[in-house]
Design a protein around this motif. Sequence first.
Motif, PDB file in Angstrom:
ATOM      1  N   ASN B 300       0.815  -1.211   0.000  1.00 44.51           N
ATOM      2  CA  ASN B 300       0.000   0.000   0.000  1.00 44.51           C
ATOM      3  C   ASN B 300       0.847   1.259   0.000  1.00 44.51           C
ATOM      4  O   ASN B 300       0.410   2.314  -0.408  1.00 44.51           O
ATOM      5  N   LEU B 301       2.039   1.113   0.510  1.00 37.22           N
ATOM      6  CA  LEU B 301       2.922   2.273   0.588  1.00 37.22           C
ATOM      7  C   LEU B 301       3.757   2.407  -0.677  1.00 37.22           C
ATOM      8  O   LEU B 301       4.066   3.512  -1.123  1.00 37.22           O
ATOM      9  N   VAL B 302       4.075   1.253  -1.258  1.00 35.80           N
ATOM     10  CA  VAL B 302       4.984   1.268  -2.402  1.00 35.80           C
ATOM     11  C   VAL B 302       4.415   2.079  -3.563  1.00 35.80           C
ATOM     12  O   VAL B 302       5.105   2.908  -4.156  1.00 35.80           O
ATOM     13  N   GLY B 303       3.125   1.869  -3.850  1.00 32.55           N
ATOM     14  CA  GLY B 303       2.504   2.578  -4.967  1.00 32.55           C
ATOM     15  C   GLY B 303       2.623   4.082  -4.833  1.00 32.55           C
ATOM     16  O   GLY B 303       3.240   4.739  -5.683  1.00 32.55           O
ATOM     17  N   PRO B 304       2.040   4.631  -3.745  1.00 36.75           N
ATOM     18  CA  PRO B 304       2.126   6.077  -3.581  1.00 36.75           C
ATOM     19  C   PRO B 304       3.560   6.583  -3.516  1.00 36.75           C
ATOM     20  O   PRO B 304       3.852   7.689  -3.960  1.00 36.75           O
TER      21      PRO B 304
END
Lengths: 151, 832
Positions: B300-304
């Motif tokens: 979930n953090l990697v994308g943003p």
Amino acid sequence: MAQTHQFCTFYLDKLLFGVELEKVQEVIRYLEITQIPLAPRVVSGLMNLRGQIVTGIDLRRRLDLADRSDGTAPMNVVIRSADGAVSLLVDEIGDVVEVTEESFERPPETLQGKVREVILGVHKLEKQLMHVLNTEKACETAEAVTSGAER
Amino acid sequence: MDDLIKEFLVESNENLDRLDSELVKLETDPSSQELLSSIFRTIHTIKGSCGFLGFSKLEKVAHVGESLLSRLRDGKLSLTPEFTSGLLAMVDAIRTMLGEIQTTEQDGNETYPSLIESLNLLQQQSQDAPPKSTPAPAPKEPGKKKQSANSKEGAAKSAPPASKTPPVKAATPIAPPAAPDPPKTQGVPEANLRPVAGKIGGALVDRGSVRPEDLAVALKGQLSGDTRRLGEILASMGLITAEDAQAAQQAQEGSRSKNAAAETIRVDVHLLDRLMNLVGELVLTRNQISQYSARLSDANLVGPTQQLNLLTSELQEEVMRTRMQPISNVFDKFPRVVRDVATAQGKQVLIEMEGKETELDRSLLEAIKDPLTHIVRNSVDHGIEMPDQRVARGKRPEGHLKLRACHEGGQVLVEISDDGAGIDTTRVKNKAIERGVITAQQAGRMSEGEILNLVFLPGFSTAEKVTNLSGRGVGMDVVKTNIDRVNGSVDLQSYLGKGTTIRIKIPLTLAIVRAVIVQSNGNRFAIPQVNIQELVRLDADRVRTEIESVRGVPVYRMRGRLLPLVYLSGELKLAKQAGGQADQDDATNIVVLQANEHPFGLVVNEINDSEEIVVKPLSKQLRGLKVFAGATIMGDGKVALILDVVGLAQNASIFSEASDKALAEENAEALVAQDHQSEKQTFLLFAGPDDSRMALPLSTVARLEEFPAKEVEKSGDEWVVQYRGKILPLLRLDVVLEERRERVRHDRKTVEPDPLQVLVCNDEGRTLGIVVDRILDIVEDRAEVKSPATREGILCAVVINDRVTELIDVPVLQKIAEANRTLSTEHAEVIN
């Protein structure tokens, strides 16, 4: 009533020092410090203050006081100066005190050495004396030290 | 300061810069009415604003200039160099006064009477003289009015006749504007009468619906109090239809909005600087988040985070672009500079500029402005010869100065070349010796390029006489220091009699740089990637053998060249890390750096990633430290120092002063001796006839073989052996070499070694075997020629392993063998 001045106070080797409140940007407990090789002794290193790089000045060394014993983390009194922020490393933070001109006195002539350059005078507080620090000088002379240390 | 005045100052200063270049351009193209009009308008605007703001002295100066210009424009005068000089002097005066206004808000006390006087004089002189352009004869046909009016104005393109006077009057020569106060400057600003593109009148003329003459009439009407719109007046005159007027109106609106879109806005530089700082901090935060997200590996953090990455990079690029300015800002000042210097010395110089649109950060632009000006001055002053000298050398009398700018590999390249006299290396050398910069001995060893680079040393100037423009001894060294300061490099090339080219390379921006992070004794440092040549890692055992020392100075032999090594921990006096392993036995990491053309290797404990870092200056307490260029905040939030490669090199005495240089030279001398080892070759040593030591470069030998003597088939003196299904001719050194000694042939057959030692060589596609007595060794040595060959078949005599050894010459030997063969065949025939 005489005009009052507010001072942010701190301790160095049990001595009470004060800096005019309006010159203080903030007081911070601990910041990781990066040492600078070949830098003058009084410069303790660089700190990251929310993305701003601040030079730390070890006031004990600046005043020729004995080094802090290991294990005691210094406090940072961050001062606004013309050349950006500078952090003064001190032992402990005191209260904010309010004084009038009446309690002020020039440093005694017998006061010699490095301390004299950096002290504007003293305020006679009830319990003890507060040394008023000349912040410009505290940072400025460091420059002379730098050039002296230059090879 | 009053906003109005501030605006006036900004605008006027810009205008003056343009004037400089336009005046110089006008000199080369005096007939350009376009340029003249533009110059006139600029001066006129300045004058008008002065009057309005109450700067009367400034107004006066501008006024004389204007009246002079108006006569020029009207063809009453023709441009002479004196005029240009006078007008340029006026520009300078105005500039000084503007400076005065900037500081005091007053236009100063200086009234420039002499300047005004001389400008007036110029004007009067020419008034006495008949005007150059002959007035056109009165036109007979109305249709030709346009042309005739034009010719009278010196073939004005930009000023249609209607702008001047109604058509009826066009034939009468315009009265010379009564110098002090031409009415047009007050009542009706002349520009208003001109059909300007974007104005409706101009639009109509462009559409061909109205003749300029009619437009002028309508304009006159409007000016004399007609409040209707121009289109309406024209329509009422029956010249255009209402539709026409409407269409033109629309076109006008359209062009107005287009203008608005194309417009730029002025932004305070400080705001941009602040913006840049903020973006810098954003980059830091981004780095921190990236690091954090890499550790967490939370999808979930990697994308943003990736998105943030992209956006930040893009934002950074765009913000950087806002600070970019074309190099023309600097280049455009040069025609004037060149003209001033050239005129002062009676030289003729053509200036050519290329790549003016190349953009770079404005702080860098500032930084290179002075060095570039200096170089340009130097080129004209010292480089380009006097016209007669040039002609004598078979060149065109006018010198050619070329400025070129372009982007090259993330850097900006600026090239200044002239076709002047070039730099006399002998003179440079002599001067350097005379000044004690180098010793004669050193000079002898220096290459042309190295000698040329001596001009960058402090206090070095080859100008024989000091001119008032350059040659004060503060010269190229200042250029170099300034360029170095912004991480740039200067390179000088010169051919005597042909010209000089100076190449300057500068980074695009200073604020954010790519850097390699290194560690030494637990401290992290950033090294700007532009300074890094390469990275070398040596294993522990290679460290022991490959790091040598020259008089105690550690060096590393890199591709045959000795690289002085600097230990970062030692140089910065870094405390040993507590609990840190002894790095002596570990692999050594060398960062090969280049400082002022001096390569050196920086030994560090660890080389980490390369990263984009934001350069922050050091506070004043630390500016004395030349080894650091600044500081930066790393991804983990800690502060790291940025190494200043030049400062570090100076600190380590890689180079610094003449004495250091001498020392370095001495070292170099020692290095040279070793350097030759790099040209070492591998030789095959063998014993030839009479136990003489002989050798062949190993590279020429294909194989070493042994053949039992009985396998050798002898046909006369010719020996062959079957080798790999082929016949291998054998060449006997004792035969071919001793032929000359005229020994009795039979003697040598007594000692025949068995088996035969044969060197199989490939010579020009043919394989042959060389029979030798013994193979001694394979050695690596530099083939230092000691003496030329004493006999045929020998290339030369060299010293290998301290013994004189003959290098054999296979092709020659083969020829000898062939000659022998024919000889022996003949001999055989005789016997038969």
